[in-house]
Motif scaffolding. Structure first.
Motif, PDB file in Angstrom:
ATOM      1  N   MET A 367       0.670  -1.154  -0.102  1.00 47.26           N
ATOM      2  CA  MET A 367       0.140   0.075  -0.039  1.00 47.26           C
ATOM      3  C   MET A 367       0.906   1.190   0.114  1.00 47.26           C
ATOM      4  O   MET A 367       0.668   2.364   0.814  1.00 47.26           O
ATOM      5  N   PRO A 368       1.702   1.704  -0.906  1.00 46.61           N
ATOM      6  CA  PRO A 368       2.450   2.749  -1.000  1.00 46.61           C
ATOM      7  C   PRO A 368       1.565   3.843  -1.759  1.00 46.61           C
ATOM      8  O   PRO A 368       1.435   5.097  -1.495  1.00 46.61           O
ATOM      9  N   TYR A 369       0.461   3.229  -2.528  1.00 40.38           N
ATOM     10  CA  TYR A 369      -0.503   4.232  -2.932  1.00 40.38           C
ATOM     11  C   TYR A 369      -1.977   3.285  -2.521  1.00 40.38           C
ATOM     12  O   TYR A 369      -2.083   2.176  -2.743  1.00 40.38           O
ATOM     13  N   LYS A 370      -2.993   4.304  -2.145  1.00 40.01           N
ATOM     14  CA  LYS A 370      -4.307   3.542  -2.275  1.00 40.01           C
ATOM     15  C   LYS A 370      -5.085   4.059  -3.436  1.00 40.01           C
ATOM     16  O   LYS A 370      -5.486   5.206  -3.583  1.00 40.01           O
ATOM     17  N   ALA A 371      -5.180   3.250  -4.615  1.00 40.55           N
ATOM     18  CA  ALA A 371      -6.000   3.543  -5.718  1.00 40.55           C
ATOM     19  C   ALA A 371      -7.431   3.632  -5.282  1.00 40.55           C
ATOM     20  O   ALA A 371      -7.867   2.505  -4.643  1.00 40.55           O
ATOM     21  N   HIS A 372      -8.183   4.524  -5.702  1.00 30.58           N
ATOM     22  CA  HIS A 372      -9.538   4.591  -5.236  1.00 30.58           C
ATOM     23  C   HIS A 372     -10.656   4.812  -6.289  1.00 30.58           C
ATOM     24  O   HIS A 372     -11.558   4.428  -6.064  1.00 30.58           O
ATOM     25  N   VAL A 373     -10.212   5.376  -7.313  1.00 32.91           N
ATOM     26  CA  VAL A 373     -11.431   5.602  -8.450  1.00 32.91           C
ATOM     27  C   VAL A 373     -10.707   5.792  -9.744  1.00 32.91           C
ATOM     28  O   VAL A 373      -9.463   6.267 -10.109  1.00 32.91           O
ATOM     29  N   HIS A 374     -11.573   5.434 -10.483  1.00 31.16           N
ATOM     30  CA  HIS A 374     -11.296   5.702 -12.205  1.00 31.16           C
ATOM     31  C   HIS A 374     -12.605   6.486 -12.505  1.00 31.16           C
ATOM     32  O   HIS A 374     -13.528   6.264 -12.302  1.00 31.16           O
TER      33      HIS A 374
END
Length: 409
Positions: A367-374
């Protein structure tokens, strides 16, 4: 997001000097006719532009009925198809919306934006064009974008960074505490889909059926992780401390835009439910970018837009050697780096996809990035507009757009 500039002719730089960026000069289909800062940009047909015909580049699939109809209609037309494009810069959504309803704007949507989310439910309830607009001949174009919005964790930060189990647990708990579904409902009016990885739609490595912890919302699991790794409320004030007992304060950086401010309040509410305290560092985007490159931000919310169908770039934002550039998180995991290097030399296919999936799993685990939306884009078009088609990667939509003067008022 990029700080790279395209090539500029030497004579242009020599003539304008320090004011070069105020006088863009190029060889494209349009040239700058007028520019009123924060008000309007006028692009006019470039008389010296090379000859291009619609059919030279339009290659719709055989089963693309709309694309085939456009090709039949515009075959033989020289590009660009309009003499002038006027881009109105309207900071507030309300006057922009009213200008479109009054017929003063042909396209409510540009290469960088679309129908303001505040008016989506009014213009496109349940994702379909409102009957009152359809009766006026207004059309809608809707598509999922090839982009990803996420939160970056600075892996060199003493609070949220690091690779030990307790640091990984903190980042995963933060991600699990955030309610993606509420963001889509309350912040975006449903104009997006949950992201399961950093890789966006329409690119290699994207799998519509792939699921991960990236967009999961599970406060109970978040609290269990925090408890297990010693992030406890030792003094009874309602806020958790670090395992060594020192204060735990998260800092999320963002711009001052309305959607950013509303997003910050969602983060505050969701993290408070699991006992995590957060403050917000508001600054301009250029300043945040500079500070990110200097590794002085703890957390930052922003996004990337795909420039090509190759999804490898969206794994490259976690490639160690890219730290300080596209790798804003400064993630550096040798196993991931070797995997990234292996997939980057393979052609698209099952072998590369398997490696990319493994890379997505690694990023979900650390989890270095929390991707949350396209995000989803909605464009509204006046009846006289023809040929408008938003491409996932190409940005020269205006070149192929025409105006039917017979339907003009």
């Amino acid at each position: 997001a990029s700080d790279l500039l395209g090539g500029v002719a030497r004579e242009v730089v020599e003539f304008y000097g320090e004011k070069t960026m105020q006088h863009p000069v190029g060889s494209g289909p349009f040239r700058l006719g007028a520019w009123r800062r924060s008000s309007e940009i006028v692009l006019e047909r470039n008389p010296n532009y090379r000859e291009r015909r619609y059919e030279d580049e339009a290659e719709p699939a055989p089963d693309d009925a709309e694309g085939q109809a456009l090709l039949a209609r515009f075959k033989g037309r020289r590009l660009p198809m309009v003499d002038e494009v006027r881009v109105s810069i309207v900071p507030e959504a309300q006057p922009f919306w009213l200008a479109f309803l009054n017929g003063q704007v042909d396209i409510l949507g540009t290469s960088a934006g679309s129908l303001p989310s505040e008016f989506v439910t009014q213009a496109m309830p349940n994702g379909k064009l409102a009957p009152n607009l359809a009766k006026r001949g207004i059309r809608a174009a809707r598509q999922v974008n090839s982009d990803t919005g996420f939160i970056m964790f600075n892996m060199e930060d003493p609070v949220v960074g690091g690779y030990t189990p307790d640091k990984v647990a903190l980042r995963r708990a933060i991600a699990l505490a955030y309610d993606n579904d509420e963001e889509l409902r309350a912040l975006r009016n449903g104009q997006g889909i949950p992201a399961q990885s950093t890789i966006p739609p329409f690119t290699s490595g994207y799998e519509s059926g792939y699921r991960s912890e990236m967009s999961a919302h599970d406060p109970a699991r978040a609290m269990a992780l925090l408890d297990l790794y010693g992030y406890l409320d030792r003094d009874g004030d309602g806020w958790r401390e670090l395992p060594d007992g020192s204060p735990l304060l998260l800092r999320l950086s963002s711009t001052s835009s309305q959607i950013s401010r509303r997003g910050n309040e969602l983060w505050r509410k969701h993290l408070a439910r699991v006992g995590l305290r957060i403050e917000f560092d508001v600054a301009t985007w250029p300043d945040l970018l500079k500070r990110s490159r200097n590794a002085t931000l703890m957390m930052w919310g922003y996004g990337w837009v795909a420039q090509s169908p190759d999804g490898g770039f969206f794994l490259g934002i976690a490639y160690g050697p890219n730290s300080g550039e596209s790798n804003d998180a400064r993630f550096a995991l040798p196993a991931f780096d070797r995997l990234f290097e292996r997939q980057s030399v393979l052609p698209d296919g099952t072998e590369r996809l398997a490696l990319m999936r493994e890379g997505k799993n690694m990023l979900a685990a650390h989890m270095p990035y929390k991707a949350h939306v396209h995000t989803i884009t909605n464009d509204l078009l006046q009846p006289r507009v023809r040929g408008w088609w938003r491409h996932p990667f190409a940005r020269d939509t205006w070149v192929y757009t025409g105006v039917d003067m017979e339907t003009s008022s």
